[in-house]
Enzyme design. Structure first.
Site, PDB file in Angstrom:
ATOM      1  N   ASP A 118       4.820   0.934  12.116  1.00  0.00           N
ATOM      2  CA  ASP A 118       3.648   0.231  11.558  1.00  0.00           C
ATOM      3  C   ASP A 118       3.559  -1.215  12.011  1.00  0.00           C
ATOM      4  O   ASP A 118       2.576  -1.889  11.706  1.00  0.00           O
ATOM      5  CB  ASP A 118       3.667   0.286  10.022  1.00  0.00           C
ATOM      6  CG  ASP A 118       3.395   1.684   9.526  1.00  0.00           C
ATOM      7  OD1 ASP A 118       3.583   1.933   8.332  1.00  0.00           O
ATOM      8  OD2 ASP A 118       3.026   2.543  10.347  1.00  0.00           O
TER       9      ASP A 118
ATOM     10  N   CYS B 133      -5.272  12.357  12.164  1.00  0.00           N
ATOM     11  CA  CYS B 133      -6.003  11.106  12.333  1.00  0.00           C
ATOM     12  C   CYS B 133      -5.729  10.656  13.767  1.00  0.00           C
ATOM     13  O   CYS B 133      -5.099  11.356  14.539  1.00  0.00           O
ATOM     14  CB  CYS B 133      -5.526  10.072  11.325  1.00  0.00           C
ATOM     15  SG  CYS B 133      -3.823   9.660  11.583  1.00  0.00           S
TER      16      CYS B 133
ATOM     17  N   LYS C  99       0.852  -1.211   0.000  1.00  0.00           N
ATOM     18  CA  LYS C  99       0.000   0.000   0.000  1.00  0.00           C
ATOM     19  C   LYS C  99       0.878   1.248   0.000  1.00  0.00           C
ATOM     20  O   LYS C  99       0.651   2.178  -0.774  1.00  0.00           O
ATOM     21  CB  LYS C  99      -0.879   0.001   1.245  1.00  0.00           C
ATOM     22  CG  LYS C  99      -1.548   1.328   1.555  1.00  0.00           C
ATOM     23  CD  LYS C  99      -2.415   1.294   2.781  1.00  0.00           C
ATOM     24  CE  LYS C  99      -1.695   1.489   4.065  1.00  0.00           C
ATOM     25  NZ  LYS C  99      -1.349   2.883   4.405  1.00  0.00           N
ATOM     26  N   ASN C 100       1.918   1.255   0.823  1.00  0.00           N
ATOM     27  CA  ASN C 100       2.717   2.472   0.995  1.00  0.00           C
ATOM     28  C   ASN C 100       3.730   2.697  -0.112  1.00  0.00           C
ATOM     29  O   ASN C 100       4.338   3.762  -0.175  1.00  0.00           O
ATOM     30  CB  ASN C 100       3.377   2.487   2.374  1.00  0.00           C
ATOM     31  CG  ASN C 100       2.330   2.658   3.471  1.00  0.00           C
ATOM     32  OD1 ASN C 100       1.155   2.929   3.180  1.00  0.00           O
ATOM     33  ND2 ASN C 100       2.727   2.467   4.711  1.00  0.00           N
TER      34      ASN C 100
ATOM     35  N   ARG D  73      -0.383  14.924  12.605  1.00  0.00           N
ATOM     36  CA  ARG D  73       0.171  14.652  11.279  1.00  0.00           C
ATOM     37  C   ARG D  73       0.195  15.897  10.392  1.00  0.00           C
ATOM     38  O   ARG D  73      -0.479  15.998   9.370  1.00  0.00           O
ATOM     39  CB  ARG D  73      -0.578  13.480  10.646  1.00  0.00           C
ATOM     40  CG  ARG D  73      -0.463  12.289  11.599  1.00  0.00           C
ATOM     41  CD  ARG D  73      -0.922  11.015  11.064  1.00  0.00           C
ATOM     42  NE  ARG D  73      -0.013  10.504  10.054  1.00  0.00           N
ATOM     43  CZ  ARG D  73      -0.322   9.397   9.370  1.00  0.00           C
ATOM     44  NH1 ARG D  73      -1.462   8.808   9.577  1.00  0.00           N
ATOM     45  NH2 ARG D  73       0.485   8.940   8.451  1.00  0.00           N
TER      46      ARG D  73
ATOM     47  N   ARG E 180      -8.721  -0.695   4.870  1.00  0.00           N
ATOM     48  CA  ARG E 180      -7.942   0.380   4.227  1.00  0.00           C
ATOM     49  C   ARG E 180      -6.587  -0.138   3.761  1.00  0.00           C
ATOM     50  O   ARG E 180      -6.020   0.388   2.818  1.00  0.00           O
ATOM     51  CB  ARG E 180      -7.712   1.523   5.219  1.00  0.00           C
ATOM     52  CG  ARG E 180      -8.906   2.395   5.460  1.00  0.00           C
ATOM     53  CD  ARG E 180      -8.486   3.625   6.225  1.00  0.00           C
ATOM     54  NE  ARG E 180      -7.258   4.181   5.677  1.00  0.00           N
ATOM     55  CZ  ARG E 180      -6.421   4.948   6.371  1.00  0.00           C
ATOM     56  NH1 ARG E 180      -6.673   5.223   7.626  1.00  0.00           N
ATOM     57  NH2 ARG E 180      -5.320   5.425   5.823  1.00  0.00           N
TER      58      ARG E 180
HETATM   59  C1  EPZ Z   1       4.055   7.231   6.309  1.00  0.00           C
HETATM   60  O1  EPZ Z   1       3.237   8.231   6.876  1.00  0.00           O
HETATM   61  C2  EPZ Z   1       3.213   5.964   6.234  1.00  0.00           C
HETATM   62  N1  EPZ Z   1       2.053   6.206   5.375  1.00  0.00           N
HETATM   63  C3  EPZ Z   1       2.733   5.578   7.628  1.00  0.00           C
HETATM   64  O2  EPZ Z   1       2.017   4.343   7.510  1.00  0.00           O
HETATM   65  C4  EPZ Z   1       3.959   5.346   8.504  1.00  0.00           C
HETATM   66  O3  EPZ Z   1       3.527   5.042   9.812  1.00  0.00           O
HETATM   67  C5  EPZ Z   1       4.821   6.614   8.506  1.00  0.00           C
HETATM   68  O4  EPZ Z   1       5.182   6.964   7.157  1.00  0.00           O
HETATM   69  C6  EPZ Z   1       6.104   6.432   9.303  1.00  0.00           C
HETATM   70  O5  EPZ Z   1       6.833   5.349   8.780  1.00  0.00           O
HETATM   71  C7  EPZ Z   1       2.197   6.072   4.044  1.00  0.00           C
HETATM   72  O6  EPZ Z   1       3.279   5.793   3.541  1.00  0.00           O
HETATM   73  C8  EPZ Z   1       0.970   6.297   3.217  1.00  0.00           C
HETATM   74  P1  EPZ Z   1       6.022  10.734   8.243  1.00  0.00           P
HETATM   75  P2  EPZ Z   1       3.723   9.785   6.837  1.00  0.00           P
HETATM   76  O7  EPZ Z   1       5.894  11.944   7.397  1.00  0.00           O
HETATM   77  O8  EPZ Z   1       4.427  10.051   5.561  1.00  0.00           O
HETATM   78  C9  EPZ Z   1       5.762  14.144  11.558  1.00  0.00           C
HETATM   79  C10 EPZ Z   1       0.205   2.902   7.736  1.00  0.00           C
HETATM   80  O9  EPZ Z   1      -0.226   2.335   8.753  1.00  0.00           O
HETATM   81  N2  EPZ Z   1       5.616  15.077  10.417  1.00  0.00           N
HETATM   82  O10 EPZ Z   1       7.258   9.901   8.117  1.00  0.00           O
HETATM   83  O11 EPZ Z   1       2.571  10.632   7.207  1.00  0.00           O
HETATM   84  C11 EPZ Z   1       4.571  13.210  11.663  1.00  0.00           C
HETATM   85  O12 EPZ Z   1       3.535  13.836  12.385  1.00  0.00           O
HETATM   86  C12 EPZ Z   1       0.623   4.344   7.820  1.00  0.00           C
HETATM   87  O13 EPZ Z   1       0.367   2.341   6.623  1.00  0.00           O
HETATM   88  C13 EPZ Z   1       5.613  16.448  10.663  1.00  0.00           C
HETATM   89  O14 EPZ Z   1       5.712  16.897  11.807  1.00  0.00           O
HETATM   90  O15 EPZ Z   1       4.771   9.782   8.034  1.00  0.00           O
HETATM   91  C14 EPZ Z   1       5.146  12.030  12.391  1.00  0.00           C
HETATM   92  O16 EPZ Z   1       5.171  12.297  13.770  1.00  0.00           O
HETATM   93  C15 EPZ Z   1       0.305   4.961   9.171  1.00  0.00           C
HETATM   94  N3  EPZ Z   1       5.495  17.297   9.609  1.00  0.00           N
HETATM   95  C16 EPZ Z   1       6.579  11.956  11.860  1.00  0.00           C
HETATM   96  O17 EPZ Z   1       6.864  13.258  11.315  1.00  0.00           O
HETATM   97  C17 EPZ Z   1       5.399  16.831   8.312  1.00  0.00           C
HETATM   98  O18 EPZ Z   1       5.325  17.663   7.385  1.00  0.00           O
HETATM   99  C18 EPZ Z   1       6.780  10.922  10.736  1.00  0.00           C
HETATM  100  O19 EPZ Z   1       5.807  11.177   9.769  1.00  0.00           O
HETATM  101  C19 EPZ Z   1       5.402  15.439   8.097  1.00  0.00           C
HETATM  102  C20 EPZ Z   1       5.517  14.575   9.149  1.00  0.00           C
END
Ligand code: EPZ
Length: 420
Positions: A308, A117, A22-23, A122, A400
């Site tokens: 995850d 969420c 998915k990712n 996020r 999902r």
């Molecule tokens: C991706 O989410 C994945 N989703 C998530 O999988 C996964 O848990 C996550 O990466 C971490 O590995 C997809 O790939 C679709 P991040 P993403 O940006 O990109 C903060 C699942 O279950 N942050 O690496 O949203 C954020 O809040 C899902 O398949 C900011 O502060 O994760 C988090 O605390 C859930 N500002 C941390 O960084 C930003 O602009 C990591 O988030 C972006 C992120």
């Protein structure tokens, strides 16, 4: 709303064929916005987030032709509009990934803020700051990002203040057609990015080169050519099924993933006592008679232990001999499964972002509530190892990100049925 009924404990034995990731699919589907020519994407997982992303791409005016037999689509450009509606983006955070490609290709975009969420606020500040460095001008009004790049995006040097999967993906997508060279530092290096997204774009004529562990250089190109690409298998689904075998003294043969990709998880599963053999793209796992505890486990960016799989390992450690501690370091609120695991008899306490799991729990079936994608599958795992009947409500969360999970589980011995 659909629910699962699971009667445990279950004897687990058999073979699992993994679905596409998915990712990896989400950024690659967003990348199809960059193309004028038709693009074929194969091995897409048949899950809600993917159909939502396909609806989003259709809403821009692309034609999406699905081939259900092999989970593939052909995406063809038609009349383009560059507006991503809240109704589509709110259900799937990855909707923000269309911003970079829309700007890179069409120099403008209106897309909804993805909203938070359950697992955290996020924010998307790292996405917006990176795109601004490439020349995006934007303002945010009523939950929408109004963005443009009148003179087109220009290459730049960007160092992410914090590692972010989505921000890294958005910046790579934006830089692909930008003028000049972009250097990104402190990138996320999940295989979905460093392998699949990079290989897909380069196969279509992009010029993306990883110059260091977390550094990548993207030389902008004018155009991408038509391409057909097959998505990698889902490493989180693989880890999830490994935990199913580990918690139930089961035996699973899991096909389709290079085991190196989940070497951290394999090391941890051996630490709790599982027997694991790997050859080619096959993983054999046999769950231990006695599950050993893990004194301290923390979630990290790849190639550390993935957030995850945190909920799934927590379910497993409820059955371990002795106490384990899990520190969730990526998201601020990713413990929603704890309350539900305790309904099954688990003994877990929380101190800030650390969960202390007492272990040695005799789990007993109960009625449970799903909350987010990975928390929900942790409830399925715990129910498999619980005595008696469990009911898991709101399994749309599972739909999902896990393709026909009940059929895959039924085939290896889980007494599970879906009630609609
Ligand atoms: C991706 O989410 C994945 N989703 C998530 O999988 C996964 O848990 C996550 O990466 C971490 O590995 C997809 O790939 C679709 P991040 P993403 O940006 O990109 C903060 C699942 O279950 N942050 O690496 O949203 C954020 O809040 C899902 O398949 C900011 O502060 O994760 C988090 O605390 C859930 N500002 C941390 O960084 C930003 O602009 C990591 O988030 C972006 C992120």
């Amino acid at each position: 709303m659909d629910k699962f009924i699971i009667n445990g404990p279950c004897k687990i034995k058999g073979t699992i064929k993994l679905s596409g990731s998915k990712n990896a699919s989400l950024p690659i589907l967003a990348a199809t916005i960059l193309f004028d020519e038709p693009v074929e994407i194969k091995n897409l997982p048949n899950v809600k987030d993917i159909s939502t992303m396909l609806d989003l791409i259709k809403s821009f005016g692309f034609i999406v032709k699905k081939n259900k037999t092999n989970n593939s689509v052909i995406i063809k450009k038609k009349k383009i509009k560059t507006f991503a509606s809240y109704s589509l983006v709110k259900t799937m955070r990855a909707g923000i990934l269309v911003l970079g490609p829309l700007l890179s290709k069409y120099k403008k975009a209106i897309t909804s803020l993805p909203g938070g969420c359950l697992i955290g606020a996020r924010p998307v500040n790292f996405h917006l700051n990176a795109l601004a460095k490439l020349g995006m001008k934007h303002k945010i009004r009523k939950g929408y990002i109004y963005a443009n790049a009148k003179k087109g995006l220009k290459g730049s040097r960007i160092k992410f203040p914090q590692i972010s999967v989505g921000a890294t993906e958005n910046a790579i997508l934006a830089a692909t057609l930008a003028e000049g060279t972009t250097i990104l530092k402190n990138c996320a290096i999940e295989p979905e990015i460093k392998l699949d997204l990079t290989n897909f774009l380069n196969k279509a004529g992009a010029k993306i080169k990883w110059t260091g562990k977390r550094s990548v250089e993207i030389k902008g190109v004018k155009k991408l050519k038509s391409v057909s690409y097959s998505i990698m298998s889902d490493r989180i689904e693989c880890g999830t099924f490994c935990v199913v075998a580990a918690i139930s003294k089961g035996e699973l043969k899991i096909n389709g993933l290079n085991p190196r990709i989940i070497r951290t998880e394999i090391k941890l599963l051996k630490k709790i006592g599982a027997k694991i053999k790997t050859y080619g793209e096959t993983i054999f796992i046999k769950g231990p008679k006695k599950i050993k505890n893990i004194k301290f486990l923390e979630t990290k960016e790849y190639d550390g232990f993935p957030t995850d799989l945190q909920a799934q390992f927590m379910a497993l450690l409820c059955k371990a001999k002795g106490r384990s501690v899990i520190h969730e370091k990526i998201f601020e609120n990713r413990f929603t499964h704890i309350g539900e695991l305790k309904r099954l008899g688990a003994k877990i306490s929380i101190i800030k972002n650390k969960a202390i799991i007492t272990g040695n729990s005799d789990l007993e079936g109960a009625e449970l509530m799903s909350s987010d994608l990975r928390a929900s599958v942790a409830l399925v795992i715990a129910a498999i190892a619980s005595k008696g009947k469990s009911i898991i409500n709101r399994i749309y969360h599972l739909d999902r990100g896990y393709e026909s999970i009940e059929n895959k589980l039924k085939k290896v011995g889980v007494k599970i049925k879906r009630l609609s």
